[in-house]
Design a protein around this motif. Sequence first.
Motif, short mmCIF file in Angstrom:
data_model
loop_
_atom_site.label_atom_id
_atom_site.label_comp_id
_atom_site.label_asym_id
_atom_site.label_seq_id
_atom_site.Cartn_x
_atom_site.Cartn_y
_atom_site.Cartn_z
N THR A 197 34.32 -37.90 -0.09
CA THR A 197 34.22 -36.80 -1.04
C THR A 197 34.61 -37.26 -2.44
O THR A 197 33.92 -36.97 -3.42
CB THR A 197 35.11 -35.63 -0.60
N ARG A 198 35.73 -37.97 -2.56
CA ARG A 198 36.18 -38.41 -3.89
C ARG A 198 35.18 -39.40 -4.50
O ARG A 198 34.93 -39.36 -5.71
CB ARG A 198 37.57 -39.05 -3.79
N LEU A 199 34.63 -40.28 -3.69
CA LEU A 199 33.68 -41.26 -4.20
C LEU A 199 32.30 -40.65 -4.45
O LEU A 199 31.50 -41.20 -5.22
CB LEU A 199 33.53 -42.43 -3.20
N GLY A 200 32.02 -39.53 -3.80
CA GLY A 200 30.74 -38.87 -3.99
C GLY A 200 29.58 -39.62 -3.36
O GLY A 200 28.46 -39.59 -3.87
N VAL A 201 29.85 -40.30 -2.25
CA VAL A 201 28.81 -41.05 -1.55
C VAL A 201 28.71 -40.57 -0.11
O VAL A 201 29.64 -39.95 0.42
CB VAL A 201 29.09 -42.57 -1.57
N GLU A 202 27.58 -40.86 0.52
CA GLU A 202 27.38 -40.46 1.91
C GLU A 202 27.85 -41.53 2.89
O GLU A 202 28.11 -41.23 4.06
CB GLU A 202 25.90 -40.14 2.16
N MET A 203 27.93 -42.76 2.42
CA MET A 203 28.32 -43.87 3.28
C MET A 203 29.10 -44.89 2.46
O MET A 203 28.74 -45.17 1.32
CB MET A 203 27.08 -44.52 3.91
N ILE A 204 30.16 -45.44 3.06
CA ILE A 204 30.97 -46.47 2.40
C ILE A 204 30.56 -47.83 2.95
O ILE A 204 30.37 -48.01 4.16
CB ILE A 204 32.46 -46.19 2.63
N ILE A 212 35.98 -43.88 -9.68
CA ILE A 212 34.75 -44.58 -9.27
C ILE A 212 33.66 -43.55 -8.99
O ILE A 212 32.49 -43.73 -9.39
CB ILE A 212 35.02 -45.45 -8.04
N GLY A 213 34.02 -42.44 -8.34
CA GLY A 213 33.06 -41.38 -8.10
C GLY A 213 32.52 -40.78 -9.39
O GLY A 213 31.32 -40.47 -9.50
N THR A 214 33.38 -40.61 -10.38
CA THR A 214 32.96 -40.10 -11.69
C THR A 214 31.97 -41.06 -12.34
O THR A 214 30.95 -40.64 -12.90
CB THR A 214 34.18 -39.90 -12.60
N TRP A 215 32.26 -42.36 -12.27
CA TRP A 215 31.36 -43.36 -12.84
C TRP A 215 30.00 -43.30 -12.16
O TRP A 215 28.96 -43.33 -12.82
CB TRP A 215 31.98 -44.74 -12.69
N LEU A 216 30.00 -43.22 -10.83
CA LEU A 216 28.74 -43.17 -10.09
C LEU A 216 27.94 -41.91 -10.43
O LEU A 216 26.71 -41.96 -10.56
CB LEU A 216 29.01 -43.22 -8.59
N LYS A 217 28.64 -40.79 -10.60
CA LYS A 217 27.95 -39.54 -10.93
C LYS A 217 27.33 -39.61 -12.31
O LYS A 217 26.21 -39.12 -12.53
CB LYS A 217 28.94 -38.38 -10.85
N ARG A 218 28.03 -40.23 -13.26
CA ARG A 218 27.48 -40.37 -14.61
C ARG A 218 26.23 -41.25 -14.62
O ARG A 218 25.28 -41.00 -15.35
CB ARG A 218 28.53 -40.99 -15.55
N ARG A 219 26.26 -42.28 -13.78
CA ARG A 219 25.15 -43.22 -13.77
C ARG A 219 23.92 -42.64 -13.08
O ARG A 219 22.80 -42.85 -13.48
CB ARG A 219 25.57 -44.51 -13.06
N ARG A 220 24.16 -41.94 -12.00
CA ARG A 220 23.09 -41.37 -11.17
C ARG A 220 22.27 -42.48 -10.52
O ARG A 220 22.47 -43.66 -10.77
CB ARG A 220 22.20 -40.42 -11.98
N GLY A 221 21.35 -42.11 -9.66
CA GLY A 221 20.49 -43.10 -9.02
C GLY A 221 21.24 -43.89 -7.96
O GLY A 221 22.34 -43.52 -7.52
N ALA A 222 20.65 -45.01 -7.53
CA ALA A 222 21.22 -45.83 -6.47
C ALA A 222 22.54 -46.46 -6.93
O ALA A 222 22.71 -46.83 -8.09
CB ALA A 222 20.24 -46.93 -6.09
N THR A 223 23.49 -46.57 -6.01
CA THR A 223 24.79 -47.17 -6.31
C THR A 223 24.62 -48.68 -6.52
O THR A 223 24.14 -49.37 -5.62
CB THR A 223 25.78 -46.92 -5.16
N PRO A 224 25.00 -49.21 -7.68
CA PRO A 224 24.78 -50.64 -7.95
C PRO A 224 25.87 -51.53 -7.37
O PRO A 224 25.77 -52.75 -7.43
CB PRO A 224 24.79 -50.70 -9.48
#
Length: 329
Positions: free
Chosen positions: A110-117, A65-77
């Motif tokens: 860290t794995r998700l690559g986000v600051e807040m869950i 999921i973190g890899t997908w978010l990094k590829r997309r960039r921008g705000a988490t949808p």
Amino acid sequence: MKQRKLGQHGPLVGAVGYGAMSLTDFYGPATDEGSLRILDECLDLGMTHIDTSNRYGSGRSETLIGTWLKRRRGATPFSIATKGGITANPDRPQNNEANYLQQELDASLTRLGVEMIDLYYVHRRDPALDIEAVTETLAGFIKAGKIKSFGFSEIAPTSLRRAHAIHPVAAVQSEYSLSTRYPELGLVQTCAELGTTLVAFSPVGRALLTDRPHTAASIAESPFLQGNPRFMEPNLSANLEVNARFRTLAADFGVSAAALAIGWLVHQGDHILPIPGTRHVAHLREVAAGGNLNLTQDDLARIDAALPVGWAHGDRYSVAQWNGPEKYC
């Protein structure tokens, strides 16, 4: 897709979410690229709640999921939920102590690559600790800006009330489907009363409620299913014989059995959020379609007649698999 609120104060999400255990090899081999395509499709279908855990594939699901978010960039949808609290220690399989949950949460971030869950669950309740103390720990994570809300997985209605008295609980995750109706003995009602979302995992009965239920070959790929009473003979054959009626009914409605199973759940209350999981795009589209079904009371009665309460042969878990979930009836 229709939408519903995640908890009293949470975001609007698609009426059907995605259970990301399937991004790992739990029910059979999964590829990284195939999993990333599934997340693409979830977004296209409006399945905007993704539900994972640090235990799924030992962090692999979160990493993908973190890899997908990094590829997309921008705000988490997506609204992203994950879990902590299960250990690899057989002497203490559940650990809800503050230091342990803090460590697990930081690793998930860290794995998700986000600051807040968005939603952080205690995956299994630790019997050594009062749930009030665990709730205080989770509320502290909100104050620290690490999570937006929290929930619990597989707890009893009484435990939910105790936790809710300390801080609003956004969600409780439990197995709930036409083949597992145990939550109707108190959990569905308590969640509705308290404004807690009931996140229903395995909403198509681990494929029993689909047009393509597991075969002996596919069961052999999953150690979990091999040891699950509903997928062992003679229960498996009995279950397939009974739910043939449901597959026929779905065909009469002109929808897939999976869509009808999801549609039934969505109609059990505005606070019910099914999270089916799959490795296949075609099946993902089937379950997503269930979120848009409009079923009448007569339709729901026909479904209940095809699969009445208690129809399933075998327990939903083996004795070993029952380690952790709270029983309350």
